[in-house]
Scaffold this active site. Sequence first.
Site, PDB file in Angstrom:
ATOM      1  N   SER A 134       0.954  -1.375  -0.036  1.00 39.20           N
ATOM      2  CA  SER A 134      -0.022   0.092  -0.255  1.00 39.20           C
ATOM      3  C   SER A 134       1.274   1.007  -0.234  1.00 39.20           C
ATOM      4  CB  SER A 134      -1.142  -0.177   0.979  1.00 39.20           C
ATOM      5  OG  SER A 134      -1.210   1.363   1.288  1.00 39.20           O
ATOM      6  N   TYR A 147      -2.579   0.562  11.061  1.00 38.83           N
ATOM      7  CA  TYR A 147      -2.562  -0.203   8.955  1.00 38.83           C
ATOM      8  C   TYR A 147      -0.739  -0.326   8.327  1.00 38.83           C
ATOM      9  CZ  TYR A 147      -3.834  -1.131   4.554  1.00 38.83           C
ATOM     10  OH  TYR A 147      -3.860  -1.174   3.080  1.00 38.83           O
TER      11      TYR A 147
END
Length: 286
Positions: A134, A147
Amino acid sequence: MAPLVWLITGCTSGFGSLMVQQILSRGDKVIATGRTLSKLSSLQESGAAVLQLDVTDSQQSLNATIVKAIAIYGRIDVLVNNAAYIQTGAWEDLEYGEWLAEFDANVLGVIKVTRAVLPHLRERKAGTIVFLSSRSGWYGDAFCSAYSGSKFALEGIVEGLRWETEQFGIKTLMIEPGRFRTKFLSPGNLRTKQSHIPDYEEASRNFIAYLAQNEDGKQPGDPLKAVEIILDLVRKEGVAEGKEVPFRLPLGRDCYETIKEKCEETLKLLKEWEGVCTSTDLPRKE
């Protein structure tokens, strides 16, 4: 090219579901997995084999699932570690168990699934492992530390894996998507925690509202375009034809710009602080 056999985690929606459909359209075979088997029925109807697989299961359970997966077509050529979720919240609000759950799914689950498949690829001296990282693996946003931390961890462990396994003919790909228009931030997938600590409360509320009003369903990235590029990289066709396939590839203008800016800032820092950075060695012996 002979048809490849793919195994993909997290296929009930988003990149996983789209990837299955596009793989089938290119003539390859795919084993679609997810936590809830009933949610994979449409993919099965399209021609995919399906298996129940929860990345948070025990290593022993996942090993057994991979044995079943290999038996379907006799081999696995490509493993795609796609399953993940995002937990938002301030450091002081997230409990240990919430941090642990984030890392269990996004890091430890990836480790377990990959460990279950690696002996098969190593024995065959061939295969590709794709990891979905990501933009958050490069940049930590406020209220997204759990995250981001999981994706930063993924970047490191996968980079190490690359050097360990390339001698066995195993190709490792790290894909770093930015903000793509999937259901990743939908209420059914996103886990949010509103802060009730006065110092964070307003900023936390604004952040959650921003995600709901400006991000969910409004992300700039087209997931189909991303999936097509990933398939090209694995199959060495399309945008990857005749090129050396990179170890990591950012996807999305937002991710590209974030990484570019961070690299430029890092190079600037290294230049300005080189003397300090390199001043800590012991004196050289003449």
